[in-house]
Design an enzyme around this catalytic site. Structure first.
Site, mmCIF file in Angstrom:
data_model
loop_
_atom_site.group_PDB
_atom_site.id
_atom_site.type_symbol
_atom_site.label_atom_id
_atom_site.label_comp_id
_atom_site.label_asym_id
_atom_site.label_seq_id
_atom_site.Cartn_x
_atom_site.Cartn_y
_atom_site.Cartn_z
ATOM 1 N N ASP A 1 0.836 -1.197 0.000
ATOM 2 C CA ASP A 1 0.000 0.000 0.000
ATOM 3 C C ASP A 1 0.873 1.251 0.000
ATOM 4 O O ASP A 1 1.750 1.413 0.847
ATOM 5 C CB ASP A 1 -0.898 -0.008 1.243
ATOM 6 C CG ASP A 1 -1.810 1.194 1.315
ATOM 7 O OD1 ASP A 1 -2.985 1.048 0.948
ATOM 8 O OD2 ASP A 1 -1.355 2.273 1.739
ATOM 9 N N HIS B 1 -7.729 9.525 -1.367
ATOM 10 C CA HIS B 1 -7.081 9.440 -0.061
ATOM 11 C C HIS B 1 -7.846 10.167 1.046
ATOM 12 O O HIS B 1 -7.825 9.747 2.206
ATOM 13 C CB HIS B 1 -5.668 10.026 -0.158
ATOM 14 C CG HIS B 1 -4.733 9.509 0.884
ATOM 15 N ND1 HIS B 1 -3.376 9.556 0.754
ATOM 16 C CD2 HIS B 1 -4.948 8.917 2.091
ATOM 17 C CE1 HIS B 1 -2.797 9.025 1.817
ATOM 18 N NE2 HIS B 1 -3.734 8.631 2.644
ATOM 19 N N LYS C 1 -3.100 5.952 -3.900
ATOM 20 C CA LYS C 1 -4.191 6.881 -3.596
ATOM 21 C C LYS C 1 -3.878 8.250 -4.186
ATOM 22 O O LYS C 1 -2.739 8.716 -4.103
ATOM 23 C CB LYS C 1 -4.363 7.022 -2.077
ATOM 24 C CG LYS C 1 -4.310 5.712 -1.299
ATOM 25 C CD LYS C 1 -4.332 5.957 0.190
ATOM 26 C CE LYS C 1 -3.985 4.706 0.975
ATOM 27 N NZ LYS C 1 -2.538 4.371 0.914
ATOM 28 N N TYR D 1 2.778 9.980 -0.064
ATOM 29 C CA TYR D 1 3.911 9.331 0.598
ATOM 30 C C TYR D 1 5.226 9.645 -0.110
ATOM 31 O O TYR D 1 6.310 9.485 0.473
ATOM 32 C CB TYR D 1 3.726 7.807 0.633
ATOM 33 C CG TYR D 1 2.548 7.319 1.429
ATOM 34 C CD1 TYR D 1 1.776 8.177 2.208
ATOM 35 C CD2 TYR D 1 2.192 5.975 1.398
ATOM 36 C CE1 TYR D 1 0.688 7.710 2.928
ATOM 37 C CE2 TYR D 1 1.102 5.499 2.113
ATOM 38 C CZ TYR D 1 0.349 6.367 2.862
ATOM 39 O OH TYR D 1 -0.725 5.901 3.563
#
Length: 268
Positions: free
Chosen positions: A85, A152, A119, A90
């Site tokens: 994931d 997200h 996401k 990120y």
């Protein structure tokens, strides 16, 4: 924990038994590893609207970047994880892509064996931005499809999620995900951090019902009403921070009863 099971006939190749997690496991404990559990749990997986089936455990990569991200994902795949994931915010999709490529070359773990989730970020809400975000994720990950693409957050960057201005952005973002699903760029689509009100709003206008709602979920924060709504509409609830989060509820691993169980079974 400590048990291994034989996979059932006909399961996807990424549905292999979770690895045995012990204190001798070589993944450095200083790395943040998020276990994504499915709720309610089954022995192996939960089924949302067919044909979506997920491994019961997954490897989250929040706060992992560079060599730490590449090393954790590669080692996780070596140990048996088959769900990874990540997310646009990120900033580690290129590192994840490098780890997937290395795992295929050195471990023989093909792309089709790994369920990859990403996401779109709050700053990428809207039809055109969401499409572009997905294409960039695919480029960085080195793949031509995502197994799961999520929105997200139910709002745009720097705008409260309950602001009326976010309603249009949510609708346009979901329309983009439906297009990506139809064209095969995202095999499954869903949302993350959506509350009951956000889901009810989406369900009134969507063409494709979300396959997944990924939220913080654990015994100290069961989200009963939200989970009931998802089950009633065959939306899979996927939990992040299943042991609690330093940024949210206290971690379950700090509870004496959990620590004692881990000690008894020799687990981290």
């Amino acid at each position: 924990q400590g048990q291994r099971f034989e996979p059932r006939v006909g399961r996807p190749r990424y549905m292999r038994p979770p690895f045995r997690w012990t204190r001798q496991a070589p993944v450095p404990t200083r790395l943040l590893v998020l276990l994504l559990l499915l709720y309610p749990p089954t022995l192996w997986s939960m089924a949302a609207p067919p044909p979506l089936r997920l491994p019961r455990l997954g490897l989250g990569t929040f706060q992992l970047k560079g060599e730490a991200a590449r090393g954790a994902v590669f080692e996780g795949l070596r140990q048996g994880f088959r769900l990874v994931d990540t997310a646009r915010v990120y900033r580690n999709e290129a590192d994840i892509g490098a780890a997937l490529k290395e795992a295929e070359e050195k471990l023989g773990v093909a792309r089709g064996e790994v369920f990859v989730t990403s996401k779109i970020g709050p700053s990428e809400q809207g039809y055109d931005k969401a499409i572009a975000a997905c294409e960039e994720s695919l480029r960085l990950l080195g793949t031509d499809y995502l197994d799961l693409l999520l929105i997200h957050w139910p709002g745009q960057a720097k705008i409260p999620s309950d602001s009326p201005t976010n309603k249009g952005a949510r609708q346009e973002s979901w329309r983009a995900l439906e297009h990506l699903h139809k064209t095969g760029r995202a095999r499954h689509i869903g949302v993350s951090n959506y509350r009951t009100s956000h889901l009810e709003e989406l369900l009134q206008s969507c063409t494709v019902t979300p396959h997944v709602n990924q939220v913080e979920l654990h015994p100290l924060y069961p989200q009963t009403e939200l989970s009931a709504l998802c089950r009633s509409r065959s939306i899979l609830v996927q939990a992040y921070s299943p042991l609690g989060s330093p940024e949210g509820y206290p971690t379950l691993s700090a509870l004496p009863s959990v620590a004692a169980a881990a000690e008894k079974h020799g687990c981290s």
